[in-house]
Design an enzyme around this catalytic site. Structure first.
Site, PDB file in Angstrom:
ATOM      1  N   ALA A 138      22.164  43.381  41.787  1.00 22.92           N
ATOM      2  CA  ALA A 138      22.911  42.580  40.809  1.00 22.92           C
ATOM      3  C   ALA A 138      24.127  43.362  40.340  1.00 22.92           C
ATOM      4  O   ALA A 138      24.006  44.310  39.577  1.00 22.92           O
ATOM      5  CB  ALA A 138      22.027  42.228  39.609  1.00 22.92           C
ATOM      6  N   GLU A 252      36.736  45.203  27.913  1.00 30.06           N
ATOM      7  CA  GLU A 252      36.582  46.079  29.078  1.00 30.06           C
ATOM      8  C   GLU A 252      37.598  45.721  30.153  1.00 30.06           C
ATOM      9  O   GLU A 252      38.197  46.603  30.775  1.00 30.06           O
ATOM     10  CB  GLU A 252      35.166  45.970  29.641  1.00 30.06           C
ATOM     11  CG  GLU A 252      34.938  46.833  30.882  1.00 30.06           C
ATOM     12  CD  GLU A 252      33.521  46.783  31.406  1.00 30.06           C
ATOM     13  OE1 GLU A 252      33.290  47.315  32.510  1.00 30.06           O
ATOM     14  OE2 GLU A 252      32.637  46.220  30.731  1.00 30.06           O
TER      15      GLU A 252
END
Length: 387
Positions: A138, A252
């Protein structure tokens, strides 16, 4: 003077910020000279001492309020420190991850007790922070996380494996993305803080061997029935993790845009210095029309990137930066960074392929910008949803 001489936005030009930029630059010159950077490269990670030095200088957790040990600034101060590091080619010291990605989760979602417990240690450099999202199966698909945190009395039992975790070898505090209720999918995801010192069942894997960012410790982390107090859950209840991630990921992604724009400017600066000195066929490389045209294109695109990123910094400071626009910043700036660095390297000829030249390091280090923070293909998916 930089090759990109556009005037910065007003909110980035006040006197206090200029003084801070000078202070940050002086710190990096004194504490991250070339010989120390080379030592970090050989070791595959920075020395823990640089974290304490930066903390003592007030350069960690710049946007954290003073009551929690921070500098009491805002995102602009983080931007300045990122830009100064980019100017000097300091890519191993992941202060922006620690201060502007990990710390905000605690600041925004932590209880008063959690903030007073962890943030002062992060601000001083006693604790190095990391966030564990990615797993072997993932990456950009955070809904596919398989790490679990099962409640057992007043503890969670955390089980799973994480990979590509920046600051992984040094981290004292790791925010772990885990499923507290796997049956609920994304709505069963929670963020749980693990303090690593002496924690049974927590293991660090190898420091991963990368094609760039040699001094940045990037690791595998393993959780085997790790007992974590339930009070280490971020947020008032379980199941809020995915929403918390979605709220913080725009910052981010903007950070990736900020570092990308600064790297583009550095690439142009070192390239212009080289082509004005290097000669071929009896003239300087800058005197060839092809050189002038190519670098004119690069300067134009770098100027557009600077204005775009500064605009988004302003939106973020106002609380108006949405996920799709942050995705544009991450996708477009990282693609441009890679293209301009590649163009600049070509002007160095064979020397551009030599590690002695900073353009070679920029070429290697820039590539991952298109992958982490969500692969650029995912950024396009997020942008496409607004069409």
């Amino acid at each position: 003077m930089s090759a990109v001489d556009v005037e910065r936005a007003d909110f980035l030009r006040d006197e206090e910020l200029a003084i801070f930029r000078q202070s940050a630059a002086r710190f990096l010159e004194a504490h991250a000279p070339p010989e120390r950077l080379a030592r970090w490269d050989r070791a595959g990670m920075v020395e823990r001492e640089i974290w304490r030095e930066a903390g003592a200088a007030g350069l960690l957790c710049l946007a954290v309020p003073p009551e929690y040990g921070g500098a009491g600034g805002d995102f602009r101060h983080e931007v300045v420190f990122m830009e100064e590091m980019a100017k000097k080619g300091i890519t191993g010291f992941a202060a922006s991850l620690h201060s502007a990605i990990v710390a905000p989760y605690i600041l925004h979602y932590g209880s008063e007790e959690q903030k007073r417990k962890w943030l002062p240690k992060m601000a001083s450099g006693e604790y190095v922070g990391a966030i564990a999202m990615t797993e072997p199966g993932a990456g950009s698909d955070l809904q596919g996380v398989r790490t679990t945190a099962r409640g057992e009395g007043n503890h969670y039992l955390v089980n799973g494996q994480k990979t590509f975790i920046s600051n992984g070898q040094l981290a004292d505090l790791v925010i772990v993305v885990a499923k507290t209720d796997p049956s609920l999918g994304a709505r069963g995801t929670s963020l749980i803080v693990v303090e690593t010192a002496g924690t049974q069942g927590f293991h660090r894997g190898r420091n991963l061997d990368k094609i760039g960012l040699e001094a940045q410790d990037t690791s595998e982390l393993f959780f085997d029935n790790v007992r974590v107090p339930t009070e280490n859950l971020l947020g008032p209840e379980e199941g809020l993790g995915f929403a918390q991630l979605m709220q913080q990921l725009p910052q981010e992604r903007l950070i990736i845009g900020v570092t990308g724009a600064a790297t583009i400017e550095r690439a142009l600066d070192v390239t212009l210095a080289y082509v004005k000195e290097r000669k071929a066929f009896g003239q300087r490389i800058i005197d060839f029309q092809n050189t002038q045209f190519k670098l004119a294109e690069c300067k134009t695109e770098a100027t557009v990137a600077r204005i775009f990123i500064d605009r988004l910094i302003g939106l973020h400071l106002e609380g108006r930066l949405d996920a799709a626009t942050a995705s544009m910043a991450k996708y477009w700036t990282s693609e441009l960074e890679n293209r301009i660095v590649d163009t600049c390297l070509q002007f160095f000829g064979g020397y551009g392929y030599m590690n002695d030249y900073p353009i070679a390091r920029m070429y290697r280090d820039s590539r991952v910008q298109r992958i982490y923070g969500g692969a650029n293909e995912i950024m396009k998916v997020l942008i496409a949803r607004t069409l």
